[in-house]
Write a protein that holds these residues in place. Structure first.
Motif, PDB file in Angstrom:
ATOM      1  N   LEU A 147      37.872  31.434  27.637  1.00 33.17           N
ATOM      2  CA  LEU A 147      38.099  30.817  28.896  1.00 33.17           C
ATOM      3  C   LEU A 147      39.438  31.219  29.574  1.00 33.17           C
ATOM      4  O   LEU A 147      39.382  30.788  30.968  1.00 33.17           O
ATOM      5  CB  LEU A 147      38.134  29.076  28.402  1.00 33.17           C
ATOM      6  CG  LEU A 147      36.662  28.632  28.119  1.00 33.17           C
ATOM      7  CD1 LEU A 147      36.927  27.122  27.517  1.00 33.17           C
ATOM      8  CD2 LEU A 147      35.662  28.714  29.312  1.00 33.17           C
ATOM      9  N   GLN A 148      40.607  31.562  29.028  1.00 29.33           N
ATOM     10  CA  GLN A 148      41.771  31.756  29.565  1.00 29.33           C
ATOM     11  C   GLN A 148      41.188  33.074  30.406  1.00 29.33           C
ATOM     12  O   GLN A 148      41.756  33.207  31.486  1.00 29.33           O
ATOM     13  CB  GLN A 148      42.904  31.921  28.613  1.00 29.33           C
ATOM     14  CG  GLN A 148      43.291  30.794  27.717  1.00 29.33           C
ATOM     15  CD  GLN A 148      43.885  30.970  26.620  1.00 29.33           C
ATOM     16  OE1 GLN A 148      43.953  31.820  25.856  1.00 29.33           O
ATOM     17  NE2 GLN A 148      45.000  29.997  26.341  1.00 29.33           N
ATOM     18  N   ASP A 149      40.904  33.998  29.808  1.00 27.89           N
ATOM     19  CA  ASP A 149      40.523  35.239  30.562  1.00 27.89           C
ATOM     20  C   ASP A 149      39.389  34.993  31.702  1.00 27.89           C
ATOM     21  O   ASP A 149      39.797  35.768  32.700  1.00 27.89           O
ATOM     22  CB  ASP A 149      39.613  36.314  29.672  1.00 27.89           C
ATOM     23  CG  ASP A 149      40.587  37.101  28.541  1.00 27.89           C
ATOM     24  OD1 ASP A 149      42.068  36.751  28.766  1.00 27.89           O
ATOM     25  OD2 ASP A 149      40.343  37.594  27.486  1.00 27.89           O
ATOM     26  N   PHE A 150      38.572  33.903  31.348  1.00 24.69           N
ATOM     27  CA  PHE A 150      37.671  33.852  32.645  1.00 24.69           C
ATOM     28  C   PHE A 150      38.368  32.996  33.680  1.00 24.69           C
ATOM     29  O   PHE A 150      38.094  33.555  34.989  1.00 24.69           O
ATOM     30  CB  PHE A 150      36.471  32.865  32.069  1.00 24.69           C
ATOM     31  CG  PHE A 150      35.214  32.593  33.098  1.00 24.69           C
ATOM     32  CD1 PHE A 150      34.527  33.794  33.556  1.00 24.69           C
ATOM     33  CD2 PHE A 150      35.199  31.420  33.532  1.00 24.69           C
ATOM     34  CE1 PHE A 150      33.364  33.346  34.239  1.00 24.69           C
ATOM     35  CE2 PHE A 150      34.012  31.132  34.424  1.00 24.69           C
ATOM     36  CZ  PHE A 150      33.325  32.186  34.848  1.00 24.69           C
ATOM     37  N   TYR A 151      39.444  32.326  33.308  1.00 27.40           N
ATOM     38  CA  TYR A 151      40.223  31.533  34.290  1.00 27.40           C
ATOM     39  C   TYR A 151      40.838  32.378  35.077  1.00 27.40           C
ATOM     40  O   TYR A 151      40.954  32.438  36.382  1.00 27.40           O
ATOM     41  CB  TYR A 151      41.041  30.553  33.983  1.00 27.40           C
ATOM     42  CG  TYR A 151      41.997  29.834  34.586  1.00 27.40           C
ATOM     43  CD1 TYR A 151      41.910  28.572  35.300  1.00 27.40           C
ATOM     44  CD2 TYR A 151      43.259  30.510  34.964  1.00 27.40           C
ATOM     45  CE1 TYR A 151      42.664  28.245  35.960  1.00 27.40           C
ATOM     46  CE2 TYR A 151      44.151  29.908  35.843  1.00 27.40           C
ATOM     47  CZ  TYR A 151      43.916  28.845  36.400  1.00 27.40           C
ATOM     48  OH  TYR A 151      44.707  28.001  37.333  1.00 27.40           O
ATOM     49  N   ARG A 152      41.554  33.520  34.272  1.00 32.75           N
ATOM     50  CA  ARG A 152      42.551  34.578  35.306  1.00 32.75           C
ATOM     51  C   ARG A 152      41.677  35.342  36.033  1.00 32.75           C
ATOM     52  O   ARG A 152      41.797  35.516  37.246  1.00 32.75           O
ATOM     53  CB  ARG A 152      43.180  35.236  34.174  1.00 32.75           C
ATOM     54  CG  ARG A 152      44.143  36.349  34.476  1.00 32.75           C
ATOM     55  CD  ARG A 152      45.148  36.722  33.448  1.00 32.75           C
ATOM     56  NE  ARG A 152      45.339  36.140  32.509  1.00 32.75           N
ATOM     57  CZ  ARG A 152      44.860  36.097  31.120  1.00 32.75           C
ATOM     58  NH1 ARG A 152      44.175  36.889  30.799  1.00 32.75           N
ATOM     59  NH2 ARG A 152      45.407  35.243  30.277  1.00 32.75           N
ATOM     60  N   GLN A 153      40.438  35.680  35.574  1.00 28.47           N
ATOM     61  CA  GLN A 153      39.563  36.756  36.143  1.00 28.47           C
ATOM     62  C   GLN A 153      39.052  35.817  37.916  1.00 28.47           C
ATOM     63  O   GLN A 153      39.212  36.443  38.768  1.00 28.47           O
ATOM     64  CB  GLN A 153      38.361  36.964  35.534  1.00 28.47           C
ATOM     65  CG  GLN A 153      37.480  38.076  36.024  1.00 28.47           C
ATOM     66  CD  GLN A 153      37.951  39.309  35.789  1.00 28.47           C
ATOM     67  OE1 GLN A 153      38.676  39.633  34.901  1.00 28.47           O
ATOM     68  NE2 GLN A 153      37.866  40.427  36.760  1.00 28.47           N
ATOM     69  N   ILE A 154      38.560  34.777  37.700  1.00 23.26           N
ATOM     70  CA  ILE A 154      38.152  34.059  38.916  1.00 23.26           C
ATOM     71  C   ILE A 154      39.034  33.488  39.835  1.00 23.26           C
ATOM     72  O   ILE A 154      38.925  33.773  40.987  1.00 23.26           O
ATOM     73  CB  ILE A 154      37.098  32.852  38.717  1.00 23.26           C
ATOM     74  CG1 ILE A 154      37.867  31.577  37.865  1.00 23.26           C
ATOM     75  CG2 ILE A 154      35.895  33.220  37.851  1.00 23.26           C
ATOM     76  CD1 ILE A 154      36.756  30.328  37.797  1.00 23.26           C
ATOM     77  N   ASN A 155      40.308  33.265  39.372  1.00 26.31           N
ATOM     78  CA  ASN A 155      41.441  32.787  40.134  1.00 26.31           C
ATOM     79  C   ASN A 155      42.351  33.922  40.615  1.00 26.31           C
ATOM     80  O   ASN A 155      42.778  33.738  41.825  1.00 26.31           O
ATOM     81  CB  ASN A 155      42.192  31.709  39.396  1.00 26.31           C
ATOM     82  CG  ASN A 155      41.348  30.134  39.477  1.00 26.31           C
ATOM     83  OD1 ASN A 155      41.406  29.631  40.296  1.00 26.31           O
ATOM     84  ND2 ASN A 155      40.895  29.884  38.183  1.00 26.31           N
ATOM     85  N   ALA A 156      42.587  34.665  39.861  1.00 33.88           N
ATOM     86  CA  ALA A 156      43.682  35.851  40.123  1.00 33.88           C
ATOM     87  C   ALA A 156      42.950  36.859  40.968  1.00 33.88           C
ATOM     88  O   ALA A 156      43.535  37.436  41.789  1.00 33.88           O
ATOM     89  CB  ALA A 156      44.437  36.444  39.001  1.00 33.88           C
ATOM     90  N   GLU A 157      41.902  37.271  40.628  1.00 33.12           N
ATOM     91  CA  GLU A 157      41.090  38.536  41.227  1.00 33.12           C
ATOM     92  C   GLU A 157      40.129  38.187  42.087  1.00 33.12           C
ATOM     93  O   GLU A 157      39.660  39.043  42.665  1.00 33.12           O
ATOM     94  CB  GLU A 157      40.787  39.276  40.027  1.00 33.12           C
ATOM     95  CG  GLU A 157      41.827  39.784  39.263  1.00 33.12           C
ATOM     96  CD  GLU A 157      41.377  40.791  37.946  1.00 33.12           C
ATOM     97  OE1 GLU A 157      40.297  41.413  37.986  1.00 33.12           O
ATOM     98  OE2 GLU A 157      42.217  41.044  37.062  1.00 33.12           O
ATOM     99  N   GLY A 158      39.477  36.991  41.873  1.00 28.86           N
ATOM    100  CA  GLY A 158      38.543  36.448  42.762  1.00 28.86           C
ATOM    101  C   GLY A 158      37.218  36.807  42.596  1.00 28.86           C
ATOM    102  O   GLY A 158      36.202  36.656  43.372  1.00 28.86           O
TER     103      GLY A 158
END
Length: 161
Positions: A123-134
């Protein structure tokens, strides 16, 4: 995405296109092009690698996470648990942005706190992926042949491509 504003050149109109020798667009063609534009996705589906086990023993794996707002990232900084242990920030933050998980009525920081470590890392990786990289795709390379390809993170489980 850029928006036209003061001092910003506007998009060419049908009349400007005619002057340039291009075919004119009808109102219906312009409307259909506008309809083709995809709206901003604010919620993304996922599947946990192990799954959250609730009090009755039911495993919940499928869920959704929404994009975070600035408020979502600021409010946890006031939380006493985060002040005492900065590592708790991701637990509180994920509890705010996960919109659903299986058949649970609500998801909150207590839910995230009781997840398996592998699910929390996912979930931490998923959060980073959708919020930081779009987006929910990641570029990877095969460790054997070194060929590059993309994998979809949304809805996939660890180790699957």
């Amino acid at each position: 995405m850029r928006r036209a504003g003061p001092g910003t050149p506007a998009a060419p109109t049908a009349n400007m296109a005619n002057v340039a020798g291009a075919a004119s667009m009808s109102d219906t063609a312009g409307a259909s092009q506008a309809a083709v534009r995809e709206p901003l996705r604010t919620e993304f589906e996922f599947e946990l690698p192990r799954g959250f086990v609730d009090e009755s023993g039911t495993v919940h794996r499928h869920g959704a996470m929404r994009l975070a707002t600035a408020r979502d990232e600021l409010i946890p900084l006031r939380d006493v648990r985060v002040r005492e242990n900065p590592a708790y920030l991701s637990v509180v933050l994920l509890g705010r942005v996960i919109t659903r998980l299986g058949t649970l009525g609500s998801v909150h920081d207590g839910t995230v706190e009781n997840m398996f470590a592998s699910d929390l890392a996912f979930l931490q990786d998923f959060y980073r992926q959708i919020n930081a990289e779009g987006h929910t795709r990641a570029a990877v390379a095969c460790p054997h042949c070194e060929e590059s390809f993309e994998v979809e993170l949304a809805g996939s489980r660890l180790g699957e491509s």
